[in-house]
Design a protein around this motif. Structure first.
Motif, mmCIF file in Angstrom:
data_model
loop_
_atom_site.group_PDB
_atom_site.id
_atom_site.type_symbol
_atom_site.label_atom_id
_atom_site.label_comp_id
_atom_site.label_asym_id
_atom_site.label_seq_id
_atom_site.Cartn_x
_atom_site.Cartn_y
_atom_site.Cartn_z
ATOM 1 N N TRP A 16 0.813 -1.216 0.000
ATOM 2 C CA TRP A 16 0.000 0.000 0.000
ATOM 3 C C TRP A 16 0.849 1.270 0.000
ATOM 4 O O TRP A 16 0.425 2.300 -0.506
ATOM 5 C CB TRP A 16 -0.941 0.009 1.192
ATOM 6 C CG TRP A 16 -2.053 -0.983 1.114
ATOM 7 C CD1 TRP A 16 -2.782 -1.337 0.011
ATOM 8 C CD2 TRP A 16 -2.592 -1.764 2.181
ATOM 9 N NE1 TRP A 16 -3.726 -2.279 0.330
ATOM 10 C CE2 TRP A 16 -3.637 -2.557 1.658
ATOM 11 C CE3 TRP A 16 -2.293 -1.866 3.542
ATOM 12 C CZ2 TRP A 16 -4.385 -3.433 2.433
ATOM 13 C CZ3 TRP A 16 -3.035 -2.743 4.315
ATOM 14 C CH2 TRP A 16 -4.071 -3.516 3.771
ATOM 15 N N ALA A 17 2.025 1.206 0.566
ATOM 16 C CA ALA A 17 2.878 2.391 0.684
ATOM 17 C C ALA A 17 3.620 2.729 -0.609
ATOM 18 O O ALA A 17 4.213 3.798 -0.715
ATOM 19 C CB ALA A 17 3.876 2.198 1.826
ATOM 20 N N ASN A 18 3.598 1.827 -1.566
ATOM 21 C CA ASN A 18 4.335 2.018 -2.816
ATOM 22 C C ASN A 18 3.381 2.092 -3.999
ATOM 23 O O ASN A 18 2.310 1.488 -3.988
ATOM 24 C CB ASN A 18 5.312 0.858 -3.032
ATOM 25 C CG ASN A 18 6.478 0.918 -2.088
ATOM 26 O OD1 ASN A 18 7.458 1.582 -2.352
ATOM 27 N ND2 ASN A 18 6.361 0.230 -0.946
ATOM 28 N N LYS A 19 3.833 2.805 -5.015
ATOM 29 C CA LYS A 19 3.050 2.886 -6.248
ATOM 30 C C LYS A 19 3.151 1.551 -6.979
ATOM 31 O O LYS A 19 4.254 1.035 -7.170
ATOM 32 C CB LYS A 19 3.584 4.018 -7.116
ATOM 33 C CG LYS A 19 2.788 4.242 -8.364
ATOM 34 C CD LYS A 19 3.349 5.378 -9.188
ATOM 35 C CE LYS A 19 2.549 5.487 -10.475
ATOM 36 N NZ LYS A 19 3.208 6.305 -11.459
ATOM 37 N N PRO A 20 2.001 0.980 -7.384
ATOM 38 C CA PRO A 20 2.038 -0.287 -8.110
ATOM 39 C C PRO A 20 2.681 -0.128 -9.487
ATOM 40 O O PRO A 20 2.617 0.946 -10.050
ATOM 41 C CB PRO A 20 0.574 -0.680 -8.262
ATOM 42 C CG PRO A 20 -0.222 0.297 -7.475
ATOM 43 C CD PRO A 20 0.647 1.456 -7.136
ATOM 44 N N PRO A 21 3.282 -1.174 -10.000
ATOM 45 C CA PRO A 21 3.396 -2.494 -9.381
ATOM 46 C C PRO A 21 4.558 -2.540 -8.388
ATOM 47 O O PRO A 21 5.460 -1.724 -8.437
ATOM 48 C CB PRO A 21 3.669 -3.406 -10.570
ATOM 49 C CG PRO A 21 4.406 -2.546 -11.540
ATOM 50 C CD PRO A 21 3.836 -1.155 -11.356
ATOM 51 N N ILE A 22 4.498 -3.536 -7.527
ATOM 52 C CA ILE A 22 5.564 -3.756 -6.554
ATOM 53 C C ILE A 22 6.174 -5.129 -6.830
ATOM 54 O O ILE A 22 5.498 -6.015 -7.347
ATOM 55 C CB ILE A 22 5.028 -3.634 -5.112
ATOM 56 C CG1 ILE A 22 6.176 -3.596 -4.117
ATOM 57 C CG2 ILE A 22 4.051 -4.742 -4.794
ATOM 58 C CD1 ILE A 22 5.764 -3.132 -2.742
ATOM 59 N N ARG A 64 8.128 -11.040 -11.095
ATOM 60 C CA ARG A 64 6.685 -10.891 -10.970
ATOM 61 C C ARG A 64 6.381 -9.496 -10.447
ATOM 62 O O ARG A 64 7.067 -8.990 -9.568
ATOM 63 C CB ARG A 64 6.107 -11.921 -10.005
ATOM 64 C CG ARG A 64 6.103 -13.309 -10.562
ATOM 65 C CD ARG A 64 4.937 -14.110 -9.978
ATOM 66 N NE ARG A 64 4.673 -15.277 -10.790
ATOM 67 C CZ ARG A 64 3.810 -15.312 -11.798
ATOM 68 N NH1 ARG A 64 3.127 -14.257 -12.117
ATOM 69 N NH2 ARG A 64 3.630 -16.417 -12.486
ATOM 70 N N ASN A 65 5.327 -8.918 -10.990
ATOM 71 C CA ASN A 65 4.810 -7.645 -10.503
ATOM 72 C C ASN A 65 3.522 -7.922 -9.741
ATOM 73 O O ASN A 65 2.715 -8.759 -10.160
ATOM 74 C CB ASN A 65 4.522 -6.687 -11.658
ATOM 75 C CG ASN A 65 5.778 -6.190 -12.324
ATOM 76 O OD1 ASN A 65 6.826 -6.073 -11.696
ATOM 77 N ND2 ASN A 65 5.690 -5.912 -13.606
#
Length: 122
Positions: A16-22, A64-65
């Protein structure tokens, strides 16, 4: 929706804290080393989150993203509602009383709550 175990919730906080994709590399950088998790542990936790429907996975070359399917707000609403229902019989007053009696809430917090309630009523 179901309650997440602590380790999976820790992963979701990073998602949640990062912009997707992670990617798992991002999770390892932000959490894995702190938790002393091996890459395989993170991969296993990510797979569980995919199976539970919290994230989706896409193959991108060798990596994988991951993309969140459940928002932080939706999950926190679920957890909060479940907590208040299970432990306080859906009584907001019971919750605030426990916080106040347990010295977890200060008078200044009550002042903020009072102001918030006034705003919500108007």
């Amino acid at each position: 929706m179901k309650k997440l175990p602590d380790a999976e919730f820790d992963i979701m906080k990073v998602v949640w804290a990062n912009k997707p994709p992670i990617t798992t590399n991002i999770i390892m950088q932000q959490l894995g080393n702190e938790k002393k998790w091996k890459a395989q542990t993170v991969l296993s936790l990510m797979l569980r989150l995919v199976e539970r429907g919290f994230i989706r996975s896409e193959k991108n070359g060798k990596e994988r993203n991951y993309f969140p399917l459940i928002s932080k707000e939706d999950y926190l609403n679920f957890e909060t509602s479940d907590f208040i229902e299970r432990f306080h019989a859906n009584s907001f007053t019971s919750l605030v009383t426990r916080l106040y009696d347990g010295n977890k809430i200060r008078d200044s917090d009550l002042d903020e709550l009072e102001q918030w309630l006034k705003e919500k009523k108007s």
